[in-house]
Structure formats: C-alpha cells, structure tokens
Scaffold this motif. Structure first.
Motif, short mmCIF file in Angstrom:
data_model
loop_
_atom_site.label_atom_id
_atom_site.label_comp_id
_atom_site.label_asym_id
_atom_site.label_seq_id
_atom_site.Cartn_x
_atom_site.Cartn_y
_atom_site.Cartn_z
N PHE A 135 0.83 -1.21 0.00
CA PHE A 135 0.00 0.00 0.00
C PHE A 135 0.86 1.25 0.00
O PHE A 135 0.55 2.23 -0.67
CB PHE A 135 -0.95 0.01 1.20
CG PHE A 135 -2.23 -0.75 0.95
CD1 PHE A 135 -3.10 -0.39 -0.07
CD2 PHE A 135 -2.57 -1.83 1.75
CE1 PHE A 135 -4.27 -1.08 -0.30
CE2 PHE A 135 -3.75 -2.54 1.52
CZ PHE A 135 -4.59 -2.16 0.50
N GLN A 136 1.97 1.24 0.76
CA GLN A 136 2.86 2.39 0.79
C GLN A 136 3.45 2.64 -0.59
O GLN A 136 3.49 3.77 -1.07
CB GLN A 136 3.98 2.18 1.81
CG GLN A 136 3.52 2.28 3.25
CD GLN A 136 4.62 1.91 4.24
OE1 GLN A 136 5.71 1.49 3.86
NE2 GLN A 136 4.32 2.05 5.52
N ARG A 137 3.92 1.57 -1.22
CA ARG A 137 4.52 1.73 -2.55
C ARG A 137 3.50 2.17 -3.57
O ARG A 137 3.75 3.03 -4.40
CB ARG A 137 5.18 0.42 -3.00
CG ARG A 137 6.36 0.07 -2.13
CD ARG A 137 7.50 -0.48 -2.94
NE ARG A 137 8.65 -0.62 -2.06
CZ ARG A 137 9.44 -1.66 -2.04
NH1 ARG A 137 9.23 -2.65 -2.88
NH2 ARG A 137 10.46 -1.70 -1.23
N TYR A 138 2.31 1.57 -3.51
CA TYR A 138 1.25 1.96 -4.43
C TYR A 138 0.94 3.43 -4.25
O TYR A 138 0.80 4.18 -5.21
CB TYR A 138 -0.01 1.12 -4.20
CG TYR A 138 -1.20 1.61 -4.97
CD1 TYR A 138 -1.34 1.34 -6.32
CD2 TYR A 138 -2.17 2.40 -4.34
CE1 TYR A 138 -2.42 1.81 -7.05
CE2 TYR A 138 -3.25 2.88 -5.06
CZ TYR A 138 -3.37 2.59 -6.40
OH TYR A 138 -4.44 3.07 -7.10
N GLY A 139 0.82 3.87 -2.99
CA GLY A 139 0.51 5.26 -2.70
C GLY A 139 1.56 6.20 -3.26
O GLY A 139 1.24 7.22 -3.86
N LYS A 140 2.84 5.86 -3.08
CA LYS A 140 3.92 6.70 -3.57
C LYS A 140 3.89 6.76 -5.10
O LYS A 140 4.01 7.83 -5.70
CB LYS A 140 5.27 6.17 -3.07
CG LYS A 140 6.43 7.05 -3.44
CD LYS A 140 6.29 8.43 -2.83
CE LYS A 140 7.46 9.32 -3.19
NZ LYS A 140 7.21 10.72 -2.84
N HIS A 141 3.74 5.61 -5.74
CA HIS A 141 3.69 5.59 -7.20
C HIS A 141 2.47 6.35 -7.72
O HIS A 141 2.56 7.05 -8.71
CB HIS A 141 3.69 4.15 -7.72
CG HIS A 141 4.99 3.46 -7.54
ND1 HIS A 141 5.14 2.10 -7.68
CD2 HIS A 141 6.23 3.93 -7.23
CE1 HIS A 141 6.40 1.78 -7.46
NE2 HIS A 141 7.08 2.87 -7.17
N ASN A 142 1.38 6.22 -7.01
CA ASN A 142 0.16 6.93 -7.41
C ASN A 142 0.39 8.44 -7.34
O ASN A 142 -0.03 9.18 -8.24
CB ASN A 142 -1.00 6.51 -6.51
CG ASN A 142 -2.34 6.91 -7.09
OD1 ASN A 142 -2.51 6.92 -8.29
ND2 ASN A 142 -3.28 7.25 -6.23
N GLU A 143 1.07 8.90 -6.27
CA GLU A 143 1.40 10.32 -6.15
C GLU A 143 2.24 10.79 -7.33
O GLU A 143 1.99 11.84 -7.92
CB GLU A 143 2.19 10.59 -4.88
CG GLU A 143 1.38 10.66 -3.61
CD GLU A 143 2.29 10.88 -2.40
OE1 GLU A 143 3.28 11.63 -2.52
OE2 GLU A 143 1.99 10.30 -1.35
N ILE B 171 2.50 9.48 -10.31
CA ILE B 171 1.70 9.46 -11.54
C ILE B 171 0.81 10.70 -11.60
O ILE B 171 0.70 11.35 -12.64
CB ILE B 171 0.86 8.16 -11.62
CG1 ILE B 171 1.79 6.97 -11.89
CG2 ILE B 171 -0.21 8.27 -12.70
CD1 ILE B 171 1.12 5.62 -11.73
N GLN B 172 0.18 11.05 -10.46
CA GLN B 172 -0.69 12.23 -10.42
C GLN B 172 0.10 13.50 -10.72
O GLN B 172 -0.37 14.37 -11.47
CB GLN B 172 -1.38 12.35 -9.06
CG GLN B 172 -2.39 11.26 -8.77
CD GLN B 172 -3.52 11.22 -9.78
OE1 GLN B 172 -3.98 12.25 -10.25
NE2 GLN B 172 -3.96 10.02 -10.14
N GLU B 173 1.31 13.62 -10.15
CA GLU B 173 2.15 14.79 -10.41
C GLU B 173 2.49 14.90 -11.90
O GLU B 173 2.42 15.97 -12.49
CB GLU B 173 3.45 14.70 -9.61
CG GLU B 173 3.28 14.95 -8.12
CD GLU B 173 4.56 14.72 -7.35
OE1 GLU B 173 5.65 14.73 -7.95
OE2 GLU B 173 4.47 14.51 -6.12
#
Length: 68
Positions: free
Chosen positions: A21-29, A31-33
């Motif tokens: 979940f931590q890695r997904y969250g970081k990658h998601n951030e 991607i959003q940027e």
C-alpha cells in the motif's frame, strides 16, 4: 521446526500488505504529479497552436491583399 507458526505468517502477510500500500501510494502520487505536469504542457501547446493559426491567417490575408 520447518513451518512458521500461523501468527508469524499472518504478521508477515500484514507487513507485506502495508508495504504494498505504501509503494502503491507513492507511485500513485508520482503518476498524479506527472499527469498534472502533462496537462500544463498540453495547455501550452494549445496556446501555441492558436497563436500559429492567428499568424497563418494574418499571413494569408496579407498575401491576398498583395496579390489583389
């Protein structure tokens, strides 16, 4: 004993889930940027296209005035 107690397996599964979940969250951030940055670039491209259209129309009008 070759088999880990069930509690340890459950704890390891929870740790793995937390890390994912931590890695997904970081990658998601990230991607959003990048999507926001891409949106800004595309807005700039649209502005340049509009300016080029105006220039082409002005050149075309000047050419017609000179030829007529």
């Amino acid at each position: 004993e070759p088999w880990a107690p069930l509690g340890q397996v459950s704890e390891l599964a929870e740790q793995l889930e937390e890390r994912l979940f931590q890695r997904y969250g970081k990658h998601n951030e990230l991607i959003q940027e990048r999507l926001r940055a891409l949106g800004e670039v595309l807005e700039g491209v649209e502005e340049v296209q509009a300016e080029l259209r105006r220039i082409c129309c002005a050149v075309e009008a000047a050419y017609q005035d000179l030829c007529l």
